[in-house]
Design an enzyme around this catalytic site. Structure first.
Site, PDB file in Angstrom:
ATOM      1  N   HIS A 169     -40.030  88.167 -44.953  1.00 35.27           N
ATOM      2  CA  HIS A 169     -40.301  89.575 -45.269  1.00 35.27           C
ATOM      3  C   HIS A 169     -40.998  90.196 -44.068  1.00 35.27           C
ATOM      4  CE1 HIS A 169     -40.974  93.027 -48.012  1.00 35.27           C
ATOM      5  NE2 HIS A 169     -41.986  93.245 -47.183  1.00 35.27           N
ATOM      6  N   CYS A 170     -40.408  91.262 -43.539  1.00 32.20           N
ATOM      7  CA  CYS A 170     -40.947  91.911 -42.337  1.00 32.20           C
ATOM      8  C   CYS A 170     -41.565  93.256 -42.707  1.00 32.20           C
ATOM      9  CB  CYS A 170     -39.838  92.110 -41.297  1.00 32.20           C
ATOM     10  SG  CYS A 170     -40.401  92.940 -39.793  1.00 32.20           S
ATOM     11  N   PRO A 171     -42.880  93.411 -42.552  1.00 35.44           N
ATOM     12  CA  PRO A 171     -43.501  94.702 -42.889  1.00 35.44           C
ATOM     13  C   PRO A 171     -43.066  95.832 -41.963  1.00 35.44           C
ATOM     14  CG  PRO A 171     -45.088  93.256 -41.815  1.00 35.44           C
ATOM     15  CD  PRO A 171     -43.872  92.419 -42.082  1.00 35.44           C
ATOM     16  N   ASN A 175     -39.038  95.522 -45.618  1.00 33.38           N
ATOM     17  CA  ASN A 175     -37.981  94.907 -46.416  1.00 33.38           C
ATOM     18  C   ASN A 175     -37.906  93.418 -46.082  1.00 33.38           C
ATOM     19  OD1 ASN A 175     -35.919  94.722 -48.258  1.00 33.38           O
ATOM     20  ND2 ASN A 175     -34.428  95.877 -47.055  1.00 33.38           N
TER      21      ASN A 175
END
Length: 319
Positions: A169-171, A175
């Protein structure tokens, strides 16, 4: 929950025996950036745009856009437009702005594309009977979102969904990076790395040019303001170039090895048949090698998106 035909296990970190192509009910997910809502597994009429309402992610995504637009401002208004060399400004401006547009488009596609979410609440008796499982076959249910977990799916605590082939999960894109949007994330990291390297090169040329002449002649801003803007741009470009180049490399490595970052960190033994390097690349980017691999607009059904949005009143988001 047990029956004479199959067994259902509430387990989080095991390899299920259910293939990725049989877990989605008909009509539960729509094509492109339009996906079903939180309970889309129960009907096809509730189709909403995918967007994660996470405070940290929205702040990070906004910061990403701000920093890219800041770089656009400095490159265009501090370095290129004041330049007396017309062709130098035109060519570098066209390249830099084109790459910046592609980077922002890739960011939007990554953020607004369903990463491969499994429909919520599909672990029902009726649905499991429709799978026609063999006697003794084991399937796995996620206890957090009450979903049948496909093979290689993992639960994301931020998206609150199980994601197929979840990498992480990449802030910065607000997403998950998963089966359906990994391509756009790879393009995002590539284009950010390219504009960062380009901005560093332009900054070096600008410093070199302004040292030979008066600073007032090479910029419309005062010398002090110009130097501060360029220093901040260089720091930003170095940080972004380092981070995105590393991420781009790890993503390509994961695709070629057919192994997600989560699977690598958990040291999960593969229960699937690994693809070759080129098959992995063709699966993620869609088809044989071509310039379309570098196009973040490929597959964007804008007309369908507008028509679907026009049938509803107000905006709807999937969380």
């Amino acid at each position: 929950m047990q029956s004479s035909n199959h067994r259902l296990r509430d387990m989080e970190q095991h390899h299920p025996l259910l293939s990725g192509g049989t877990d989605v009910e008909a009509g539960s997910l729509a094509a492109g950036v339009m996906v079903g809502g939180p309970h889309s597994g129960h009907g096809a009429g509730n189709r909403t745009m995918w967007f994660i309402q996470d405070s940290c992610g929205m702040v990070c995504a906004t910061m990403t856009w701000f920093l890219v637009l800041y770089a656009e401002f400095v490159v265009n208004f501090v370095m290129l437009l004041p330049s007396k060399n017309f062709w130098y400004s035109l060519l570098n401006g066209a390249v830099f702005n084109s790459l910046a547009v592609l980077a922002l488009a890739s960011h939007l596609r990554t953020m607004l594309t369903d990463p491969g979410a499994v429909p919520k609440g599909n672990a029902t008796k009726e649905y499991m009977e429709s799978l026609q499982l063999k006697p003794g076959e084991v399937i796995y249910k996620c206890p957090k979102c009450c979903s049948i977990k496909p093979e290689r799916a993992h639960h994301c605590s931020i998206c609150k969904r199980c994601i197929r082939k979840m990498d992480h999960h990449c802030p910065w894109v607000n997403n998950c990076v998963g089966e359906k949007n990994q391509r756009f994330f790879v393009l995002f990291t590539m284009y950010i790395a390219l504009i960062s390297a380009h901005a560093l090169g332009l900054s070096g040329m600008h410093f070199f040019t302004c040292i030979k002449v008066q600073w007032n002649e090479c910029s419309d801003f005062s010398p002090g303001v110009s130097v501060l803007l360029l220093i901040f741009l260089c720091l930003e470009a170095i940080l972004f170039l380092t981070f995105t180049a590393v991420m781009f490399g790890t993503q390509i490595h994961s695709i070629c090895n057919d192994e997600t970052e989560i699977e690598r960190l958990k040291n999960e033994k593969p229960t699937w048949e690994r693809r070759t390097r080129w098959d992995g690349m063709k699966t993620v980017f869609g088809g044989p090698p071509s310039l379309l691999w570098c196009n973040p607009f490929t597959g964007l059904r804008l007309r369908r998106l507008l028509l679907s949005h026009g049938r509803r009143s107000g905006s709807e988001f999937s969380v």
